[in-house]
Motif scaffolding. Structure first.
Motif, short mmCIF file in Angstrom:
data_model
loop_
_atom_site.label_atom_id
_atom_site.label_comp_id
_atom_site.label_asym_id
_atom_site.label_seq_id
_atom_site.Cartn_x
_atom_site.Cartn_y
_atom_site.Cartn_z
N ARG A 30 0.84 -1.21 0.00
CA ARG A 30 0.00 0.00 0.00
C ARG A 30 0.86 1.25 0.00
O ARG A 30 0.62 2.20 -0.73
CB ARG A 30 -0.92 -0.01 1.22
N VAL A 31 1.91 1.23 0.82
CA VAL A 31 2.81 2.39 0.88
C VAL A 31 3.42 2.61 -0.51
O VAL A 31 3.44 3.72 -1.03
CB VAL A 31 3.93 2.19 1.93
N TRP A 32 3.88 1.52 -1.10
CA TRP A 32 4.52 1.63 -2.42
C TRP A 32 3.54 2.21 -3.45
O TRP A 32 3.86 3.17 -4.15
CB TRP A 32 5.02 0.25 -2.87
N SER A 33 2.35 1.65 -3.53
CA SER A 33 1.43 2.09 -4.59
C SER A 33 0.93 3.51 -4.35
O SER A 33 0.53 4.20 -5.27
CB SER A 33 0.27 1.11 -4.75
N SER A 34 1.03 3.96 -3.08
CA SER A 34 0.57 5.34 -2.82
C SER A 34 1.57 6.38 -3.33
O SER A 34 1.23 7.53 -3.52
CB SER A 34 0.32 5.55 -1.31
N ILE A 35 2.82 5.99 -3.54
CA ILE A 35 3.79 7.00 -3.98
C ILE A 35 4.58 6.64 -5.23
O ILE A 35 5.20 7.51 -5.83
CB ILE A 35 4.81 7.36 -2.85
N ALA A 36 4.59 5.36 -5.64
CA ALA A 36 5.40 4.99 -6.80
C ALA A 36 4.53 4.81 -8.04
O ALA A 36 3.38 4.40 -7.95
CB ALA A 36 6.16 3.70 -6.51
N ALA A 37 5.14 5.11 -9.18
CA ALA A 37 4.39 5.01 -10.43
C ALA A 37 4.56 3.63 -11.08
O ALA A 37 3.86 3.29 -12.01
CB ALA A 37 4.84 6.10 -11.40
N VAL A 38 5.52 2.85 -10.57
CA VAL A 38 5.75 1.52 -11.16
C VAL A 38 5.40 0.43 -10.14
O VAL A 38 5.32 0.70 -8.94
CB VAL A 38 7.23 1.33 -11.60
N ALA A 39 5.23 -0.80 -10.66
CA ALA A 39 4.92 -1.93 -9.77
C ALA A 39 6.12 -2.19 -8.86
O ALA A 39 7.26 -1.96 -9.25
CB ALA A 39 4.59 -3.16 -10.60
N PRO A 40 5.90 -2.67 -7.63
CA PRO A 40 7.01 -2.89 -6.69
C PRO A 40 7.88 -4.09 -7.09
O PRO A 40 7.41 -4.95 -7.83
CB PRO A 40 6.29 -3.19 -5.37
N PRO A 41 9.12 -4.13 -6.60
CA PRO A 41 9.94 -5.32 -6.86
C PRO A 41 9.37 -6.52 -6.10
O PRO A 41 8.71 -6.35 -5.08
CB PRO A 41 11.32 -4.93 -6.29
N ALA A 42 9.65 -7.72 -6.63
CA ALA A 42 9.07 -8.93 -6.05
C ALA A 42 9.46 -9.12 -4.58
O ALA A 42 8.71 -9.68 -3.81
CB ALA A 42 9.54 -10.14 -6.87
N GLN A 43 10.65 -8.62 -4.21
CA GLN A 43 11.14 -8.88 -2.85
C GLN A 43 10.70 -7.83 -1.83
O GLN A 43 11.21 -7.80 -0.72
CB GLN A 43 12.67 -9.03 -2.84
N LEU A 44 9.76 -6.95 -2.22
CA LEU A 44 9.37 -5.85 -1.33
C LEU A 44 8.97 -6.34 0.07
O LEU A 44 9.46 -5.84 1.08
CB LEU A 44 8.23 -5.04 -1.95
N ALA A 45 8.06 -7.33 0.11
CA ALA A 45 7.57 -7.80 1.42
C ALA A 45 8.71 -8.39 2.24
O ALA A 45 8.82 -8.13 3.45
CB ALA A 45 6.47 -8.84 1.21
N ASP A 46 9.62 -9.15 1.58
CA ASP A 46 10.75 -9.74 2.30
C ASP A 46 11.67 -8.66 2.87
O ASP A 46 12.19 -8.80 3.98
CB ASP A 46 11.58 -10.64 1.36
N LEU A 47 11.88 -7.62 2.08
CA LEU A 47 12.75 -6.54 2.55
C LEU A 47 12.18 -5.90 3.81
O LEU A 47 12.89 -5.63 4.78
CB LEU A 47 12.92 -5.48 1.45
#
Ligand code: BEZ
Ligand code: MG
Length: 567
Positions: free
Chosen positions: A108-125
Motif C-alpha cells: 500500500r505504501v509503495w502504490s501510494s507514492i510509486a508510479a511503477v509496480a514494486p519489486p518482487a522482494q518488497l515484502a521480504d525486505l
C-alpha cells in the motif's frame, strides 16, 4: 565561479593545469558524492542500550541494500525498475518510516507514492527491516547475558555476524558468538564476491601496470572471515584459479585447480599474511590452502602461465628445498600474536623504515598449513616478498577502516613496505570493501583520503565521539597514532596532518573538550603530531610547532598535577 573558489580548497584533488572548469567541477562533485555517501560509524555502542531511531534507520537502510536469499538489495532492485536515485531515496524513506518502523502494509505504501509496480522482494525486505529493528530493540539482553556469565550460567550461542551484512540474523546481540563451520568456508555467496574482488583487482593492476601481477600479497583475518563467510579466502582461490570441491554433505574437502583453459589467464601466486588468530582458528582452511599451493606448484603447466610454479622453481634455483619453496602461508611463531610492526610504531621504537620492514620479515617468517606447523622460513618469506607486485586485503564492514585500528598498517601496510624493501621498487596496496554487497577495490591512498574526509575531519564523526566523554576522546587520540602509523609505513598526505592539527588542536573549543574528557588522549593528539614532524612525515612551520610545544607542555603540567584539569 564555483571552480575558482574551489581551487586549493581540496588539496587531495588539485585542478590539473589544462583542466577545463566544467571537467574539474564534475570530478569535485563525484568526490563529494563519494564522501557524502560513505557510511561511517557514529559514536560508540553503549552496552545494553538500543540505538536511537535515527541510528537504527541508517543501519536498516544499509542492511536492506545487501542481497539476501538470492534476491537483490533495495537499491539494486529499484534501479532494475528504472528508478533514479532521488526516487529510490524517497521510496526508501517512506517504506522505512511507514512500513518498517510503522506497521503499514508495504504494497500500500509503495502504490501510494510509486508510479511503477514494486519489486518482487518488497515484502521480504520489509520483514527483514522489521526483524532488524526488533533485534536492535533487544540490546538490553547484552547486560542480562553478562550477569548470566558472572553467575556461571548458559548463554545462547549464535554465529558471529555483522548486522549490515547478515541483517536480522546477526541480532539480537548479547549471545555467545562463535565462528562458522570451517568445512564450509568459503560459502557460495562469498565465492561469488571473492571472485569479483579478484577480477577487479586484476583489471585494476593491469590498467595501472600493464601486466598481470606475478604474486599478490594478501592479509587474512579471522573475524572478517567469520563475518564474510570467507570472502578473502575466496579471493585467494580466484587468484590462483581454484574452487571448492564439496562432498555429499556439502562439506569442502579440497580446493580444485581449474584448468588453465577455463581460467583464461595465468595462475597468480599468493603470499598469505595471516593473523595469528586466523592461524589458531582455521587450521582446516590452512591445510586445504597449503595443499592447493603444493598442487599448483607441481601442476604440469608452463611456468609462464602458472606463477605458483614459476616462483617455486625460482626458489629452488636459490637453493631452497621443494618443501620450503611451496610455503605460502606466513605469520608469527605459535604462541605469539601481532606482526610487531604496529607495536614499534606505538612505542616509537624505530628510526628508519627499514627497521619496520625487518621486524615484519623476522617476526612473521613462520609457515603454516599441512605439516609445516610454524617452521621458520625467513629466506622463503623474503624470496616471495621479492615477487609481490600488489598487496591486498578485503575489508568486511564499516565498523573498522584503515585509520580505525593499528592492524591494517601493521599487516597489509607492513607487507607492502617489506615487499618494497625486498624489491627496491614501488608495490601497490589495495583494499576491497564489501559492506553492503557491492564490491569495490580502491588503492590505499584513495581510501585514506576518504577516511580523512568522511571520519577524522568530519564534525559528525568527532562530535559523536566527543559526546561519549572519556572513551570517545580516547578513540580520537588513537587516530593520531594511526595517522602517524600510515605515515611511517607508506604515506600520509600533508593536508591530513595540517587539517587534523587545525581541527583538534588549534580549534580551541574542540581541544578544550578533548582535554576535559581525557587529557591523555589530548596529549597523544599533540605528541603524535610533533612526532610526525620530528620524523619528517609532516612538515609543519616554526610557528605551528611552537604552538604545539606550548600546548603540549600545558597538558603535561596538568597531567602532572601542576595545574588543574578543567572539570
Ligand atoms: C583477526 O584475525 O580477526 C584479527 C587479528 C588481529 C587484528 C585484527 C583482526
Ligand atoms: Mg573487520
Amino acid at each position: 565561479m564555483v571552480t575558482t573558489r574551489l581551487d586549493g580548497a581540496l588539496p587531495e584533488l588539485p585542478r590539473l593545469a589544462d583542466q577545463p572548469p566544467a571537467v574539474y567541477r564534475v570530478r569535485v562533485e563525484r568526490w563529494l558524492e563519494e564522501i557524502d555517501q560513505r557510511l561511517i560509524t557514529d559514536g560508540l555502542h553503549v552496552f545494553g542500550a538500543a540505538p536511537d531511531r535515527q541510528r537504527a534507520r541508517t543501519l536498516i537502510e544499509a542492511a536492506l541494500d545487501v542481497p539476501r536469499h538470492g534476491a537483490a538489495g533495495f537499491s539494486a532492485a529499484c534501479r532494475a525498475l528504472g528508478l533514479g536515485d532521488d526516487e529510490l531515496r524517497r521510496l526508501r524513506n517512506a517504506l522505512i518510516d511507514r512500513s518498517v518502523m510503522g506497521r503499514e502494509d508495504p504494497a500500500r505504501v509503495w502504490s501510494s507514492i510509486a508510479a511503477v509496480a514494486p519489486p518482487a522482494q518488497l515484502a521480504d525486505l520489509v520483514t527483514e527491516g522489521r526483524g532488524i529493528l526488533a533485534g536492535m530493540g533487544r540490546c538490553g539482553e547484552e547486560l542480562d547475558a553478562v550477569v548470566r556469565v558472572l553467575e556461571g550460567r548458559y548463554i545462547r550461542p549464535a554465529f558471529g555476524a555483522d548486522p549490515i551484512r547478515a541483517g536480522a540474523g546477526a541480532l539480537p546481540s548479547g549471545r555467545n558468538i562463535h565462528g562458522m563451520d570451517p568445512w564450509r568456508l568459503p560459502s557460495e555467496t562469498a565465492m561469488e564476491r571473492g571472485r569479483r574482488m579478484a577480477e577487479i583487482l586484476l583489471e585494476k593492476h593491469r590498467a595501472d601496470r600493464g601486466d598481470w601481477p606475478r604474486t599478490v600479497g594478501q592479509t587474512l583475518w579471522a573475524m572478517d572471515t567469520i563475518k564474510s563467510e570467507g570472502e578473502g579466502l575466496a579471493a585467494v582461490l580466484a587468484l590462483v584459479g581454484a574452487e571448492p570441491e564439496r562432498d555429499g554433505q556439502n562439506k569442502i574437502f579440497r580446493f580444485r585447480l581449474l584448468p588453465l583453459e577455463t581460467l583464461g589467464r595465468p595462475r597468480i601466486d599468493v603470499l598469505l599474511d595471516i593473523s595469528s588468530v586466523f592461524r589458531d582458528t582455521f587450521q582446516m582452511s590452512l591445510d586445504l590452502l597449503d595443499d592447493l599451493f603444493r598442487r599448483a606448484a607441481e601442476a604440469d603447466e608452463p611456468a609462464e602461465l602458472n606463477y605458483v610454479r614459476a616462483n617455486t622453481l625460482a626458489l629452488r634455483a636459490q637453493g631452497r628445498s621443494h618443501e620450503e619453496s611451496t610455503a605460502r602461508i606466513f605469520t608469527q611463531a605459535r604462541g605469539l600474536y601481532g606482526t610487531g610492526v604496529d607495536e614499534l610504531i606505538e612505542e616509537g621504537q624505530w628510526e628508519q623504515s627499514d627497521e619496520l620492514a625487518t621486524m615484519y620479515t623476522t617476526r612473521n617468517a613462520h609457515s603454516y598449513g599441512g605439516r609445516r606447523n610454524g617452521a621458520a622460513a625467513p629466506e622463503v618469506l623474503r624470496g616471495m616478498l621479492g615477487t609481490v607486485d600488489h598487496v591486498f586485503q578485503a575489508i568486511d564492514s564499516v565498523e573498522y577502516g584503515l585509520t580505525d585500528m593499528t592492524h591494517y598498517y601493521g599487516h597489509s601496510g607492513a607487507m607492502q613496505l617489506a615487499a618494497q624493501k625486498a624489491r627496491g621498487q614501488g608495490v601497490s596496496l589495495s583494499y576491497a570493501e564489501t559492506f553492503t554487497g557491492e564490491v569495490s577495490v580502491r588503492d590505499s591512498v584513495h581510501l585514506l583520503r576518504v577516511e580523512a574526509r568522511a571520519k577524522i575531519l568530519n564534525p559528525k564523526w568527532f562530535e559523536s565521539m566527543l559526546a561519549h566523554g572519556h572513551s570517545g576522546a580516547a578513540e580520537i587520540g588513537n587516530r593520531f597514532t594511526h595517522l602517524l602509523g600510515w605515515g611511517a609505513i607508506s604515506n600520509m598526505e600533508q593536508w591530513v596532518f595540517d587539517d587534523a592539527a587545525k581541527t583538534y588542536v588549534f580549534d580551541e573549543s574542540v581541544r578544550k573538550r578533548l582535554e576535559a574528557a581525557n587529557p591523555e588522549a589530548a596529549r597523544n593528539v599533540v605528541s603524535r603530531l610533533m612526532e610526525a614532524n620530528g620524523r619528517g612525515l609532516w612538515k609543519a612551520d616554526e610557528a605551528t610547532l611552537a604552538k604545539l610545544q606550548g600546548i603540549y607542555s600545558d597538558i603535561e603540567d596538568r597531567l602532572e598535577g601542576v595545574g588543574t584539569v578543567a572539570a
